[in-house]
Design an enzyme around this catalytic site. Structure first.
Site, PDB file in Angstrom:
ATOM      1  N   GLY A   1      -7.056   4.498   5.250  1.00 51.77           N
ATOM      2  CA  GLY A   1      -7.044   4.538   3.427  1.00 51.77           C
ATOM      3  C   GLY A   1      -5.864   4.344   3.243  1.00 51.77           C
TER       4      GLY A   1
ATOM      5  N   ILE B   1       8.073  -3.364  -0.599  1.00 50.01           N
ATOM      6  CA  ILE B   1       7.198  -2.832  -0.753  1.00 50.01           C
ATOM      7  C   ILE B   1       6.516  -3.726  -0.969  1.00 50.01           C
ATOM      8  CG2 ILE B   1       5.139  -1.464  -2.422  1.00 50.01           C
ATOM      9  CD1 ILE B   1       7.713   0.146  -1.245  1.00 50.01           C
TER      10      ILE B   1
ATOM     11  N   PRO C   1       1.771  -3.532  -3.729  1.00 51.75           N
ATOM     12  CA  PRO C   1       2.431  -2.549  -4.841  1.00 51.75           C
ATOM     13  C   PRO C   1       1.136  -1.305  -4.457  1.00 51.75           C
ATOM     14  CG  PRO C   1       3.545  -4.786  -4.907  1.00 51.75           C
ATOM     15  CD  PRO C   1       2.725  -4.829  -4.482  1.00 51.75           C
ATOM     16  N   LYS C   2       0.041  -2.188  -4.741  1.00 49.12           N
ATOM     17  CA  LYS C   2      -1.433  -1.744  -5.206  1.00 49.12           C
ATOM     18  C   LYS C   2      -1.271  -0.375  -4.395  1.00 49.12           C
ATOM     19  CE  LYS C   2      -4.891  -3.764  -7.316  1.00 49.12           C
ATOM     20  NZ  LYS C   2      -5.665  -3.967  -7.388  1.00 49.12           N
ATOM     21  N   THR C   3      -1.513  -1.296  -3.363  1.00 51.28           N
ATOM     22  CA  THR C   3      -1.714   0.112  -2.258  1.00 51.28           C
ATOM     23  C   THR C   3      -0.567   1.070  -1.764  1.00 51.28           C
ATOM     24  OG1 THR C   3      -1.165  -1.042  -0.557  1.00 51.28           O
ATOM     25  CG2 THR C   3      -3.467  -1.147  -0.475  1.00 51.28           C
TER      26      THR C   3
ATOM     27  N   GLU D   1       3.950   9.098   4.042  1.00 50.54           N
ATOM     28  CA  GLU D   1       4.515  10.676   4.117  1.00 50.54           C
ATOM     29  C   GLU D   1       5.454  10.841   3.119  1.00 50.54           C
ATOM     30  OE1 GLU D   1       3.913  12.195   8.050  1.00 50.54           O
ATOM     31  OE2 GLU D   1       4.266  10.048   8.429  1.00 50.54           O
TER      32      GLU D   1
END
Lengths: 763, 327, 291
Positions: free
Chosen positions: A495, A655, A658-660, A730
């Protein structure tokens, strides 16, 4: 100086160009797909309920398994009665230490190439090592029958004195050999003396409870033996190494075990190699039939370790100008003699602030318990709670804004390794975050802001997580004559967005459309991939794909030959674009892959390579940082705490999606919200037994606990990281609990140093 | 889960007949019983599914309501008459569990749900409720969720229901039917304190079936509420909850109903609070004295001392809210 | 067993590798590195060289067949409830699932969830706790969301069960809510997702019916506004450990904003009556029927 210290020093004088791993992001790669908010490519499968998880693989003749757990923490099995269970309807087999196949003990993390949670042999003798250890496995035709028969197994024990009380065991705490390779004690100057002499001091003890990952997917393995080979459909975040470890346990050749794990229903560090996969495979071997072992939630708590409790002292001494004269971070965690996960809570202090003197010390207390393990940002999550709470206490005592205090401590180089930062923009993250959050509206005097029954407060804290890239990650890239690109590596998609981001990367790397890229992962038969741990998978995979793609493109250029518009060009002069290769500057000189391959009469070209040695992390201090802002309400009547707003402002390099990425950040923050307010595993010190092995009594945040969570990032590429990106899985949990605790203090004037901040601590 | 037989009788008489078999249990929505069967805590030999029985709400001549015990929690909470006449009941129901569970759970089953004590659930632990005479591991163990009122050395468990707290405050009547015929019990008399027999949780006779609940006409309940305090914002059992209704006439408290959840082995009707408040002029000070009176008999354990203060404060806040005219 | 990069491992090769690790890798990751480097060596071996595609990666779409024809919402279809009858240990039961009639012989102890997953290969409903504490198993029964793990299958005979596989329309097009979940990234691992979806559909129906919640201001009032807090409270029976809460709530809010979409038209029941082996669902094997 240690060997590594010498290496660091030497590398400092070697130019980047000569150090493998540094300056990896080839400027010739365009970022047409990378950086775009592409919706996850496996989204449709998941929302249709068609993503097939480990317990959902259908095999003809499958047996279902149930586990019987020990009810003592230490001793031996005195009697074991399995007759009734064997005679129960549908039962095919009851496996105990008496009839289990003889197996080698697995190697634990850090031993050889082991990745097991513990190095104890699995069901090989009558010894009991923790309360909840498996003592029998029942196989039956249906789950109902297996569960019922498991209840018919009766076991008696000869109990021996067990150490199950962390408070008591701390008296015998000792230094571990190392803390993930770092020394357990690190001293710069005389911190105690500097503390005593400081004009402003904070010296406090912080505690955090045992925690469990509680991925919603239960741990499961569907296993099958055929022709001496073992296939395991597993829920794992370490496919390749699980396959290797299982082969050793069962005395098989490497390659005789295949692990498949295309979808994992959440891991967070908990989906590793534990006893249940070994038990399932052993029982299957014994029964001669395929087996599905889907642990009950209770069994997950009894067989899969979680985060260990910590007791941490943080002492800070500052001079009149706010300079940090002394930083002491020392404490103890619970561990066992059969694993090595010392919860590196001092790691943030090693890298965050410029302290003139420092003493960092970690101890472990050995308990007779299920081995603890990695859980999202092991160390940094709970370490930042203590450190960043203490900084807030010091700022309050000094009457300085806590952001300003941290700004004064911003180091020029890494405070302990003295290496230069590859890229560090924490000050900017704070400035941007403070502006967006409205930090200037905070009243620095606690307890003055109120909304009806609710006392309001704002808090801030630093989050941090290291950049990791592990060596040995391989990838294969295949280019078909129809322009289709297939990237293969035994990686993981739990995920995090791996499949999506890696497809974006490959599309840019090969200069093709996203639709033309397939990303194969989740199968140990693929080239050995990165494990999904240490927030390292993206960087490790990108580096491997880059190496394979470079090799592939060199082949393609060679195939193009002199009849091509590319004729005479060297690899350094061409770029992948528009579905083929082209001259870096002369746009007219281009030939499509299809054209090249057809002319060369090739159906496909492929290359498999290993990523560069990750020496960038040795030459540079590479860490992500964040500024975490929380606004809470504390109910003046009941002490209930609600997080009203939260902002994470991150500096994690570029990044990639950006969405995930936003989901990764938010996910970490929400787990941090649970760490701050509600989560605790209740480990009964009398019996060593987890008493709330249930999602009903272990309180992960529910929808109503979760406010809108705002995230932002500097998006400044790290010049030393593949694609300029440092891992982001994390860091979200780090700093979160401290930001919330600091906001609670700002709301109430009450400092809670013991997590979780339940309402009884605020009454 | 042990094997069992299953029947789904069409009426109460048939159900009672079926339940006469040894080891038979009535099955409602199953939200508690099925879980406990899986844990091995409950081992019925026969399940008598009573979800097909009366689930209607009928008007009583005096304005009260009679509610069939098979009604789902959701249907009960959403009924227009319940929402307007007894808002505390609606609020108590929707404060409990999750929407999914409320859709499944029945009124009768809710009354008989069993404690969430961690040691009751774990068959490796000693529990006098699960295994009479074995001892109580909660006394010296994790007892943050446990009882502060009316507990015994044998058992310190709490009753987990929210709905029942409202029924206790509302003076509901429980209608029962058994082999010996029908009878009715005041709601307060249904559940027991643990004493030396914590395994006996209610006054139900063997095989007796809860057929209906009657809510008396209670105009003051139109201004009533339920407040639940717990460890997360939703989907958790109560640490403390308060159901209350308040009737003020000419500046004095004419009548008041208060019941507490999460503090005792049964839904706790706060009679002392009520007695201390009747005839008084409402004020925070008066509420504080009354709640302190109720809690004066509290016997906290190692981890749950905070409940005494929490209960005091929550009672005061709820009564102040009602006195201030806020529902 | 303490990990120590300086300690040689089992054989000479390993020891050599371990030393390499010490030299070339930042020490904090040394413990991880020993095995990965060994892997690097081992994976050079020919047995891993071949190109093999992951079979599991190619997902089956057979389940989509369950998205049966739709029809106007009419919940009051006749029920196949049985009269009071003592049932034996394992019995034949009849179900309506995603518009199809299904007849199976199962153990009375079987939950609706295990029936769906183990007997019918409808894996959309997930098992996350098996005790009504996470909501991953949420399905619709006569349009009401329930936890299939706590539901004994025998109690749900004849009722209209809809799983996530039944949310798509007869042409296989996703329900607008499913598309919104993808757009708003309302999930990561995807494991709680089917339960969130079914729950949200049931929730929308509850809201439309005026069922109050604990955050409803006036429970006696008619009509409840679809506020974010109402959505959050009403979805609180569905845990998500990845932390996709914001995306989930955004997707639901967008999908069911003011009459934009009806919750769900239940799929029509198959006219063919009870059938046990139609395309799209698997009959229980002999093994599964063993008493």
């Amino acid at each position: 100086m240690s060997v590594t210290g010498i290496m660091r020093t030497v590398l400092r004088y070697v130019p980047d160009a000569l150090v493998p791993g540094t300056r990896p992001d080839d400027e010739r790669v365009r970022h047409g797909h990378v950086g775009k908010p592409v919706s996850r490519l496996d989204g449709a499968l998941k929302v249709r309920g068609q993503a097939k998880f480990a317990a959902e693989v259908a095999i003809e003749g499958l047996l279902h398994a149930a586990v019987v757990h020990s009810t003592i923490a230490r001793g031996r099995i005195a009697s074991l009665e399995t007759k009734a269970a064997e005679l129960a309807p549908g039962v095919a087999l009851v496996m105990t230490h008496r009839n289990a196949p003889r197996l080698k003990a697995p190697e634990a993390f850090g031993e050889g190439d082991g990745v097991a949670g513990s190095n104890l042999p699995v069901m090989q003798d009558d010894r009991i090592h923790w309360n909840g250890e498996a003592v029998a496995v029942v196989l039956a035709e249906t789950q109902e029958q297996a569960d019922h028969a498991a209840g018919l197994v009766s076991v008696t024990y000869e109990e021996e004195g067990a150490v199950t009380n962390f408070a008591v065991a701390q008296a015998d705490a000792h230094h571990p050999d190392s803390v993930l390779g770092e020394p357990a004690v690190l001293a710069i100057g005389d911190a105690e003396k500097a503390l005593a002499a400081a004009s402003h001091r904070v010296d406090a003890t912080y505690t955090t409870p045992p925690l469990n990952h509680n991925a919603i997917e239960l741990h499961a393995a569907t296993v099958e033996w055929a022709d001496g080979k073992l296939t395991v459909h597993d829920a794992t975040q370490m496919i390749s190494s699980t396959a290797g470890s299982l082969a050793k346990v069962f005395g098989l050749k490497p390659g005789a075990v295949r692990v498949l794990s295309p979808f994992v229903g959440g891991g967070f560090g908990g989906k590793g190699l534990w006893s249940h996969q070994i038990l399932a495979a052993a029982a299957s071997k014994l029964a001669g039939r395929p087996v599905r072992m889907m642990l009950s939630r209770q069994s997950v708590y009894r067989l899969v370790g979680g985060r260990t409790p910590t007791v941490q002292r943080v002492a800070l001494g500052a001079n009149r100008d706010g300079g940090l004269d002394a930083l002491i971070h020392a404490g103890t965690v619970a561990m066992t003699t059969h694993n090595n996960c010392p919860e590196q809570f001092t790691f943030p202090a090693r890298h965050l602030y410029a302290a003139r003197s420092m003493r960092l010390e970690q101890k472990v207390a050995d308990l007779d318990m299920l081995a603890n393990t990695w859980m999202r940002a092991p160390g940094e999550s709970v370490g930042t709670f203590a450190l960043e709470s203490a900084i807030d206490e010091l700022a309050h005592e000094m009457g300085i804004d806590p952001i300003e205090l941290r700004r004064r401590w911003e180091p020029e180089r890494d405070p302990t390794s003295h290496s230069p930062h590859s890229s560090r923009h924490l000050v900017k993250a704070y400035a941007d975050g403070a502006a967006r959050f409205g930090w200037d509206r905070r009243d620095s005097v606690p307890g003055r802001q109120r909304d009806g029954e609710w006392l309001l407060g704002m808090g801030v804290a630093t989050g941090t997580y290291p950049y990791y890239r592990f060596p040995g990650v391989k990838a294969r890239v295949r280019l078909d004559a129809d322009g289709q690109v297939t990237v293969s590596t035994a990686g993981h998609e739990m995920g995090m967005g791996t499949a999506t981001v890696q497809a974006q990367h490959a599309a840019d790397r090969l200069g093709v459309a996203l639709e033309n890229v397939a990303f194969e992962y989740g199968d140990s038969d693929l080239p050995a991939g990165a494990m999904a741990g240490g927030s390292s998978q993206t960087a490790g995979t990108v580096a491997a794909v880059t190496a394979a793609a470079d090799a592939l493109l060199a082949q393609v250029l060679k195939l193009a030959g002199n009849d091509s518009p590319l004729g005479g060009l060297r690899t350094s002069e061409v770029v992948a674009r528009d579905g083929g290769l082209g001259h870096a500057r002369d746009l007219a000189r281009h030939e499509s892959y299809g054209s090249i391959l057809r002319r060369a009469k090739r159906d496909f070209v492929e290359a498999e390579e290993t990523g560069s040695m990750p020496l960038e992390q040795m030459k540079y201090s590479m860490h992500s940082t964040s500024a975490m802002f929380a606004e809470v309400g504390v109910n003046a009547v009941t002490g209930e705490v609600r997080v009203r707003r939260f902002l994470g402002s991150f500096d994690c390099g570029r990044i990639l999606n950006p969405k995930t990425a936003a989901s990764q950040f938010r996910g970490g923050i929400i787990m941090g919200l649970g760490l701050a307010l509600s989560e605790a595993t209740l480990f009964d010190p009398r019996s060593g037994r987890v008493m709330n092995p249930s999602l009903a009594e272990y309180h992960v945040p529910v929808h109503l606990d979760v406010p809108e969570i705002d995230v932002m990032w500097t998006d400044i590429p790290d010049p030393q990281a593949p694609l300029g990106a440092r891992g982001i899985g994390e860091i979200g949990i780090t700093g979160t609990a401290a930001a919330i605790a600091n906001a609670v203090f700002n709301a109430t004037g009450r400092r809670v140093r013991d997590l979780p901040i339940t309402l009884d601590k605020l009454l | 889960m042990n094997p069992f037989t299953y029947t789904r009788p069409a009426d109460a008489a048939a159900a009672i007949h079926e339940a006469a078999h040894a080891g038979a249990r009535y099955l409602g929505g199953g939200t508690n019983l099925v879980d406990l069967m899986r844990e091995g805590v409950e081992r019925p030999a026969a399940l008598v599914d009573v979800t097909g029985l009366d689930r209607t709400i009928t008007e009583l001549p005096d304005g009260g309501l009679r509610i069939g015990a098979a009604i789902s929690n959701t249907a009960l909470a959403a009924d227009r008459r319940v929402r307007t006449r007894y808002p505390m009941l609606t609020r108590a129901i929707v404060a409990g569990a999750s929407a999914q569970i409320r859709n499944m759970a029945t009124l009768g089953g809710n009354l008989l749900q069993r404690t969430r004590c961690l040691y009751f659930y774990d068959d490796a632990a000693r529990c006098n409720k699960r295994q009479p005479g074995s001892g109580c591991d909660a006394l010296e163990g994790f007892n943050r969720m446990h009882a502060i009122l009316g507990a015994s050395d044998a058992c310190v468990a709490t009753h987990p229901s929210d709905l029942c707290v409202a029924l206790a405050a509302l003076d509901a009547t429980v209608h029962l039917e058994g082999a010996d015929g029908k009878r009715a019990l005041p709601f307060e008399a249904l559940h027991r304190l643990p004493g030396d027999t914590p395994e006996r949780e209610t006054e139900l006779r063997p095989g007796e079936l809860i057929t209906a609940i009657e809510l008396p006409a209670l105009p003051m309940a139109r201004r009533s509420t339920y407040r639940k305090v717990r460890d997360r914002a939703s989907y958790a059992f109560a640490l403390v909850s308060v159901a209350a209704a308040l009737e003020i006439e000419d500046g004095t408290i004419k009548d008041v109903r208060v019941a507490l959840g999460g503090v005792a082995h049964k839904p706790w009707r706060a009679r002392t609070v009520e007695a201390l408040l009747r005839g008084q002029q409402p004020s925070e000070e008066v509420f504080r004295r009354a709640s302190a009176g109720e809690l004066s008999s509290a016997r906290p354990l190692r981890d749950n001392g905070f409940k005494v203060e929490l209960a005091r404060r929550t009672i005061v806040a709820v009564l102040s809210q009602l006195a201030g005219g806020r529902p | 067993m303490r990990c120590n990069a300086e300690t040689p491992t089992q054989d000479d090769i390993d020891a050599g590798i371990a030393n390499i690790v010490v030299c070339f890798v930042p020490p904090r990751s040394a413990v991880f590195v020993i095995f990965t480097i060994r892997q690097l060596f081992e994976t050079q071996k020919p047995w891993l060289k071949g190109r093999r595609r992951s079979a599991e990666f190619q997902q089956s779409t057979v389940l989509n067949l369950f998205g049966a024809a739709r029809r106007p919402a009419d919940l009051r279809v006749e029920r196949s409830r049985k009269p009071a009858v003592r049932l034996s240990y394992e019995v034949s039961m009849d179900f309506w699932i995603n518009g199809r009639a299904v007849s199976v012989d199962i153990d009375l102890r079987t939950s609706l969830l295990d029936l769906l997953r183990d007997q019918l290969s409808l894996i959309g409903a997930k098992k996350g706790c098996n005790q009504g504490a996470c909501g991953a198993c949420t399905v619709l029964a006569d349009g009401e969301r329930i936890n299939a793990c706590l539901a004994l299958a025998v109690q749900y005979q004849g009722r209209e069960i809809v799983t996530v596989e039944g949310l798509a329309d007869s042409h296989g097009r996703m329900h607008p809510l499913q598309a919104a979940f993808v757009e708003h990234d309302g999930f990561q691992c995807g494991y709680c997702t089917p339960g969130q979806l079914c729950s949200a559909v049931g929730m929308a129906a509850e809201l439309a019916r005026g069922v109050p919640s604990q955050v409803t201001g006036d429970v006696a009032a008619e009509g409840i506004a679809l506020s974010r807090d109402e959505l959050r409270e009403r979805m609180s029976g569905n845990l998500c450990r990845c932390g996709a809460h914001n995306g989930i709530v955004a997707a639901i809010a967008e999908t069911f904003a003011e009459g934009k979409n009806a919750p769900l038209d239940l799929p029509a029941r198959s006219r063919s009556g009870f059938a046990s082996a139609e395309a799209g669902w698997r009959a229980p094997s002999e093994e599964e029927k063993v008493a």
